[in-house]
Design a protein around this motif. Structure first.
Motif, mmCIF file in Angstrom:
data_model
loop_
_atom_site.group_PDB
_atom_site.id
_atom_site.type_symbol
_atom_site.label_atom_id
_atom_site.label_comp_id
_atom_site.label_asym_id
_atom_site.label_seq_id
_atom_site.Cartn_x
_atom_site.Cartn_y
_atom_site.Cartn_z
ATOM 1 N N UNK A 109 -4.805 4.937 -4.313
ATOM 2 C CA UNK A 109 -3.770 5.735 -4.647
ATOM 3 C C UNK A 109 -2.830 5.919 -3.635
ATOM 4 N N UNK A 110 -2.881 4.887 -2.689
ATOM 5 C CA UNK A 110 -2.250 5.271 -1.491
ATOM 6 C C UNK A 110 -0.716 5.338 -1.920
ATOM 7 N N UNK A 111 -0.180 4.511 -2.668
ATOM 8 C CA UNK A 111 1.320 4.640 -3.094
ATOM 9 C C UNK A 111 1.513 5.179 -4.446
ATOM 10 N N UNK A 112 0.755 6.003 -4.640
ATOM 11 C CA UNK A 112 0.538 6.770 -5.983
ATOM 12 C C UNK A 112 1.542 7.814 -6.454
ATOM 13 N N UNK A 113 2.438 8.127 -5.370
ATOM 14 C CA UNK A 113 3.446 9.509 -5.445
ATOM 15 C C UNK A 113 4.336 8.857 -6.654
ATOM 16 N N UNK B 235 -2.229 7.812 -13.113
ATOM 17 C CA UNK B 235 -2.835 6.650 -12.354
ATOM 18 C C UNK B 235 -3.776 7.277 -11.283
ATOM 19 N N UNK B 236 -3.461 8.494 -10.738
ATOM 20 C CA UNK B 236 -4.117 9.118 -9.576
ATOM 21 C C UNK B 236 -5.380 9.521 -10.178
ATOM 22 N N UNK C 191 3.386 16.437 -5.631
ATOM 23 C CA UNK C 191 2.682 17.270 -6.645
ATOM 24 C C UNK C 191 1.890 16.473 -7.840
ATOM 25 N N UNK C 192 2.411 15.493 -8.624
ATOM 26 C CA UNK C 192 1.669 15.000 -9.696
ATOM 27 C C UNK C 192 0.932 14.011 -9.140
ATOM 28 N N UNK C 193 0.718 13.450 -7.974
ATOM 29 C CA UNK C 193 -0.260 12.717 -7.476
ATOM 30 C C UNK C 193 -1.510 13.380 -7.209
ATOM 31 N N UNK C 194 -1.067 14.537 -6.505
ATOM 32 C CA UNK C 194 -2.454 15.382 -6.183
ATOM 33 C C UNK C 194 -3.183 15.990 -7.344
#
Length: 818
Positions: free
Chosen positions: A71-75, A91-92, A136-139
């Motif tokens: 998820x490195x580029x999952x922002x 996705x994250x 925020x949505x990634x986390x």
């Protein structure tokens, strides 16, 4: 807590006591199993979960104790470039769930989050709040999917990491997290943050650990790890590169593991791999590092302040911390500038106070009738552009303080809160949320207690609140609040007693010096005498006027006599200046108004020197004003560029090459130069003359969404007078070729960060050689090297923006010579 989760909690508790292994690279492993751009690596979590599971299993079979999510580029910001911004949480969450399935409950899952790829204001267009919104949505997805902690990694900008941490705390205030930075040039991040600052900030903001990853091989990270370990008081992660494609430096598994043994001895508690590392590297680490014990953890009770690039340590047994009080809207010399929203005076005062010996700079814009939140943001940006000292964010309004905390970089002082109901708690929450030191005034609803006993009783209540909330006493500064001696002759005695007793409680002490002399003549004499007495009583932080020579002399002598200037080095370094001053006629302390005037162009001084200085200092307002004044005086616009802008940018380049300037200073100077260039080029265009230096088309290749470095190159090229056509990121080969033809470009610059997208560079070079053979092609990016540039037939490679400008100039000059 279930038995399974208890097992993972036990492993978390081992962090820092037992060596743990992190996994290795993900991108190369995905590429080997079928992933190709323009699909993003994170999309594989949904499209090919079997591949992601297999990679996690390979690392666990090799011996990894911790696996990172894919998820490195999952922002949401990164995913939006593929139309997937709204799917960031999904996705994250899938990434964390896949890692959790394979890791089970006897391994840890690190929820991975890389940089956003865009610069934050004032150097870019992304706001602090926008960065929070992107993370925020990634986390949310990583937490819901089962991650044990968040790993914010490959960080280049401390302020972006601050936004990420704030976003995480919005979701779950107590969720554990680790921050890991990429250190490169001169042992710092590309934005100029050294390991010492990163370490102290990580502890201040409540990180579980701090780390270093990517950027370099394991051998180059030994000193970095040593500095992180010595300064953090936290476990240290390190996961270096094993090399880049076609790079001369490659690290086979056994060599990588041998170098990693030195990293453990330097203080690393978690070791893994980044670019080009594989399960074979992790297996080699498992074999080589088995049985190694960790160095003992470091303890820190110091009082840390920091800017982006400078650490200032204060507190018990250390030199006095001097907070420059000049940038205050209540002062007549400053008030009209703040009211007008003009920040040149703040820049001038910042430089003058730093030159005079200030340790921190207080920023107070508390003027009625203005938008103080916006004013604080702009004031902080202006001061940080002029000085590398840490800041004191001075306001009694929590919203203004928070605006300042978001705007600044590093560990500032919150100045201040009182002991009134709820204020200490709110102050601690802000300090812990952003990583700051908190100043507290021992006054409550009944006002300021008259004697030392009453004040100390309030201080005891303050430290009990801090203890209850888990906030370290070492991060508290308590003001002794001494009243004016003219109103109460006993005030100094009570103030000194209060200082002595506060120190016994484990807090640092602070005084605003000028209070003592209010309403009295010869205030400077009273202030510096009071300062000497307070230092003897244990004063740690003084808010005063650094431009008062007597203050600087008293601090130097006081530190020497209090035993805080080992071998008298500081005093002796200043003594010659003191003696020369006393041989001259004594003059009163310089005023803020005088400092502002001092930084303005002197009568008859060479305006070319002033213009170059303004550009080197990164002051666009002053540079623009000087350029306009020269225009009005009839100066030739070509001469202004050639004799003013060009030499200044050459000096900036030299400062960057020597490691004295970093990305923020580079961009500030480029902005100042651009302000002048735009005006002069407009004058030239009106005259009908032609001074075109050349056209450069820039693009990040197809499949790659990273363009921070390319954007910096574009800024620097424009500031040097080149026409730049920036196509953005994820640009197909045909679009690059079309733009080069349409704009008559002499040079095409290609950027790539991911090793998996580097083949697109070769495709572009090959295509351009066939269709536009006269166009020169240059390449750059974190994964690119000079060797790779030669292999694909490019005309040049540069590792940074300054080098890119030199390369473009060289290629164009070479072309003109033929």
């Amino acid at each position: 807590m279930t038995e399974k989760k208890s097992g993972r909690a036990s492993l978390l508790k081992r962090l820092g006591n037992t060596l743990l292994l992190l996994d290795g690279g993900m991108g190369t492993m995905l590429a080997e199993r079928g992933w190709t751009p323009p699909m993003l690596p994170e999309e594989m979590n949904l499209e090919r979960p079997d591949v992601v599971r297999a990679i996690h299993k390979a690392y666990i079979d090799a011996g990894a104790d911790i696996v990172e999510t894919n998820s490195f580029g999952g922002s949401s910001l990164k995913l939006a470039h593929r139309g997937l911004g709204d799917s960031a949480t999904e996705i994250s969450q899938a990434a964390a769930r896949l890692a959790r399935e394979i890791a089970g409950d006897d391994r840890l899952v690190a929820g991975c989050a890389g940089p956003l790829g865009e610069l934050l204001e004032p150097f870019g267009s992304l706001s602090f709040e926008g960065a929070m919104e992107a993370f925020r949505p990634q986390f949310r997805g990583l937490i819901d999917g089962g991650a044990d902690f968040i790993l914010i990694e490959t960080a280049l900008d401390l302020r972006e990491v601050k936004a990420a941490v704030a976003a995480l705390k919005d979701l779950d205030r107590g969720f554990p997290f680790v921050v890991s930075f990429t250190f490169e040039q001169q042992g710092r991040t590309v934005t100029g943050t050294p390991p010492e600052v990163a370490a102290h900030w990580a502890r201040a903001v409540g990180a579980m650990a701090v780390g270093a990853n990517c950027g370099m091989g394991p051998g180059a990270y030994v000193e970095t790890v040593s500095l992180l370990h010595a300064n953090a008081g936290l476990p240290v992660f390190v996961y270096a590169n094993a090399g880049l494609p076609d790079d001369a430096e490659q690290w086979p598994p056994e060599d990588y593991a041998a170098a990693a043994e030195r990293l453990v001895k330097a203080g690393a508690a978690v070791v893994g791999g980044c670019c080009r590392t594989t399960p074979r590297h992790i297996a080699a680490l498992k074999k080589r590092l088995a049985g190694l014990s960790l160095p003992p953890p470091t303890r820190h009770d110091v009082l840390p302040f920091a800017s982006r690039g400078r650490l200032v340590l204060g507190g018990r047994g250390r030199p006095l911390t001097l907070v420059g009080e000049g940038i205050n809207a209540s002062r007549p010399a400053v008030k009209p500038h703040v009211a007008a929203g003009a920040w040149g005076a703040a820049r001038d005062l910042a430089r003058a106070q730093q030159e005079a010996g200030a340790s921190l700079l207080d920023v107070n814009i508390g003027l009625p009738g203005i938008d103080q939140v916006e004013a604080m943001k702009k004031a902080v940006a202006a001061v940080e552009s002029a000085s590398d000292l840490p800041l004191s964010i001075d306001s009694d309004r929590p919203d203004v303080v928070e605006a300042g905390l978001r705007a600044c970089t590093g560990i500032p002082l919150i100045n201040s809160v009182t002991a009134k109901a709820g204020e200490v708690e709110k102050g601690i929450e802000l300090a812990r949320r952003y990583g700051a030191v908190l100043a507290v005034l021992p006054l409550d609803e009944q006002g300021i207690p008259e004697g030392a006993d009453g004040r100390v009783a309030l201080v005891e209540r303050i430290v009990m609140t801090a203890d209850r909330m888990g906030f370290p006493r070492s991060m508290l500064v308590v003001d002794g609040l001494c009243m004016a001696v003219g109103a109460d002759s006993e005030a100094p005695r009570a103030g000194l007693e209060t200082l002595r007793r506060i120190g016994e409680l484990g807090c640092s002490t602070m005084l605003g010096l000028s209070n003592i002399s209010h309403g009295m003549p010869a205030r400077s004499v009273i202030n510096r005498t009071w300062l000497a007495m307070a230092m003897a009583a244990g004063l740690d932080v003084a808010i005063a006027n650094p431009l008062d020579r007597g203050i600087a002399e008293t601090i130097a002598a006081g530190d020497l006599l209090c035993g805080h200037d080992r071998d008298a080095k500081k005093f002796l370094s200043l003594a010659e200046g003191f003696l020369s001053l006393h041989l001259q006629t004594q003059t009163p302390a310089a005023s803020p108004k005088a400092a502002i005037k001092k930084e303005s162009p002197a009568e008859g001084e060479d305006k070319w020197v002033e213009l170059r200085r303004a550009i080197v200092q990164g002051d666009p307002d002053k540079a623009g004003a000087l350029g306009q004044a020269m225009d009005e005086a009839g100066a030739d616009p070509v001469s202004i560029i050639n004799l003013g802008v060009a030499p200044a940018l050459s000096e900036v380049g030299a400062l960057y090459d020597s490691g004295r300037y970093f990305l923020p200073q580079l961009l500030s100077s480029a902005s100042a130069a651009q302000r002048v260039c735009d005006a002069e080029l407009e004058r030239i265009a009106v005259s009908g003359a032609n001074v075109d230096k050349g056209t450069v088309v820039l693009a990040t290749v197809e499949g790659d969404l990273h363009d921070l470095g390319k954007n910096v190159v574009a800024t620097m090229l424009r500031s040097h007078g080149y026409t730049v056509v920036d196509l953005g990121k994820n640009v197909p080969c045909a679009e690059i070729e079309r733009a080069a033809r349409e704009h008559g470009a002499q040079i095409v610059g290609l950027s790539a960060l991911m090793t998996s997208t580097m083949p697109r560079m070769e495709e572009n070079v090959t295509a351009l050689r066939k269709t536009l053979p006269q166009v020169r092609v240059i390449v750059g990016g974190a994964s690119v090297s000079g060797d790779y540039s030669q292999k694909i037939g490019a005309d040049g490679y540069s590792p940074d923006a300054i080098g890119a400008v030199k390369l473009v100039s060289h290629l164009l000059d070479k072309g003109r010579a033929h």
